[in-house]
Write a protein that holds these residues in place. Structure first.
Motif, PDB file in Angstrom:
ATOM      1  N   THR A  69       4.559 -39.610-106.947  1.00 35.66           N
ATOM      2  CA  THR A  69       5.228 -40.904-106.833  1.00 35.66           C
ATOM      3  C   THR A  69       6.738 -40.701-106.776  1.00 35.66           C
ATOM      4  N   PRO A  70       7.412 -41.197-105.738  1.00 35.75           N
ATOM      5  CA  PRO A  70       8.858 -40.958-105.579  1.00 35.75           C
ATOM      6  C   PRO A  70       9.709 -41.915-106.409  1.00 35.75           C
ATOM      7  N   ASN A  96      13.557 -41.963-105.557  1.00 34.62           N
ATOM      8  CA  ASN A  96      13.828 -42.610-104.269  1.00 34.62           C
ATOM      9  C   ASN A  96      13.701 -44.120-104.395  1.00 34.62           C
ATOM     10  N   TRP A  97      12.659 -44.569-105.090  1.00 35.99           N
ATOM     11  CA  TRP A  97      12.514 -46.006-105.329  1.00 35.99           C
ATOM     12  C   TRP A  97      13.683 -46.550-106.140  1.00 35.99           C
ATOM     13  N   TRP A 134      13.545 -45.134 -97.169  1.00 32.85           N
ATOM     14  CA  TRP A 134      12.142 -45.398 -97.465  1.00 32.85           C
ATOM     15  C   TRP A 134      11.223 -44.454 -96.674  1.00 32.85           C
ATOM     16  N   ASP A 143      10.988 -40.143 -99.650  1.00 33.25           N
ATOM     17  CA  ASP A 143       9.882 -39.828-100.560  1.00 33.25           C
ATOM     18  C   ASP A 143       9.362 -38.411-100.356  1.00 33.25           C
ATOM     19  N   GLU A 168      11.923 -35.886-101.805  1.00 30.49           N
ATOM     20  CA  GLU A 168      11.778 -35.843-103.263  1.00 30.49           C
ATOM     21  C   GLU A 168      10.509 -35.085-103.652  1.00 30.49           C
ATOM     22  N   ASP A 169       9.443 -35.272-102.886  1.00 27.73           N
ATOM     23  CA  ASP A 169       8.189 -34.575-103.158  1.00 27.73           C
ATOM     24  C   ASP A 169       8.380 -33.063-103.080  1.00 27.73           C
ATOM     25  N   TYR A 224      -0.276 -41.551-102.138  1.00 23.02           N
ATOM     26  CA  TYR A 224       0.708 -40.496-102.327  1.00 23.02           C
ATOM     27  C   TYR A 224       0.098 -39.106-102.250  1.00 23.02           C
TER      28      TYR A 224
END
Length: 272
Positions: A13-14, A17-18, A95, A99, A102-103, A255
């Protein structure tokens, strides 16, 4: 070309980023509220005052670096309050691409990577035009670094874009897919030529060299910040085609698969 989505699900879960997206939207709404409260006659004056206070002014950073240093950070989360286009475009790119970056890096490394790219973007614009008194705001410089990282990690990842040529809608449809490297290379080339044009006074107030500085920083830092040096398997673009549906995770989450569990060290104390 306007990217709309990718087909690469994140495995984690990012959250960072969120959080960056939420903070940018909240700051924008806060700015709009302050400007609206100033009344119709004071709208422009109040907007300029906020941009000067929280935006990065190159001349001020050069002459008063310690006093202006906080604005290098605050300017990353402010956008032009006159409309939603600036904020909307930046958040769309973040968006789509943020993500997965970041992953690949992990949340903490991604947060540091994002801030460093934003700082590099600001410094690039200051170096090019150190005497400017125009406040610079926006997340574009940091997001440029995210784009460079995505292009380095997943260059052939399919990206769904909006067909910009209306007559071609009859043959290819409104949407189609292109590899990520085409979208990101176009972004870099457009900013490069626009930046060179701005040196002659035709830049239109856009900090193109901040975009270029963030992009170069992201391209240089991405291999330092990623945790797993082995390239991740993903869908690869192989031909011009209409967009395919985004694959679902076998784990029932959008995800993707969770990270593999760590191998336990030592003997199980329970003897199982």
């Amino acid at each position: 070309m306007l990217p709309l989505r990718d087909r690469l699900p994140a495995r984690r879960t990012p959250y960072v980023n969120w959080l960056i997206i939420v903070v940018n939207i909240c700051v924008f709404v806060w700015t709009k509220m302050l400007i609206t409260g100033a009344g119709p006659r004071g709208t422009e004056a109040r907007a300029y005052e906020l941009l000067m206070e929280h935006g990065l002014v190159p001349a001020r950073l050069v002459h008063e670096p310690l006093a202006a240093l906080p604005t290098m950070f605050s300017s990353m989360f402010m956008h032009d309050p006159s409309g939603w286009a600036h904020l909307g475009g930046n958040m769309l790119y973040l968006w789509i691409f943020g993500d997965n970056v970041e992953d690949a890096m992990g949340s903490r490394r991604y947060a540091l990577f994002y801030v460093l790219c934003g700082m590099a973007a600001a410094l690039a614009q200051v170096v090019v035009n150190p005497s400017s008194v125009v406040p610079m705001v926006g997340a574009s410089g940091a997001i440029s670094g995210v784009l460079a990282a995505y292009g380095s990690l997943y260059p052939r990842s399919p990206i769904t874009v909006l067909n910009p040529i209306l007559p071609l809608w009859l043959f290819f449809g409104i949407f189609f897919e292109l590899p990520a490297w085409v979208i990101i290379l176009e972004y870099f080339v457009v900013n490069l030529f626009s930046g060179l044009g701005s040196l002659g006074g035709t830049g239109g107030g856009v900090a193109f060299f901040a975009h270029l500085g963030g992009f170069v920083a992201g391209a240089l830092l991405v291999r330092v910040f990623i945790r797993d040096k082995t390239p991740r398997e993903h869908d690869r673009w192989n031909r011009f085609r209409p967009p395919a549906p985004k694959p679902k995770s076998p784990y029932g989450s959008p995800y993707g698969a969770p990270p593999p569990p760590r191998r336990p060290s030592g003997r199980d104390p329970w003897g199982w």
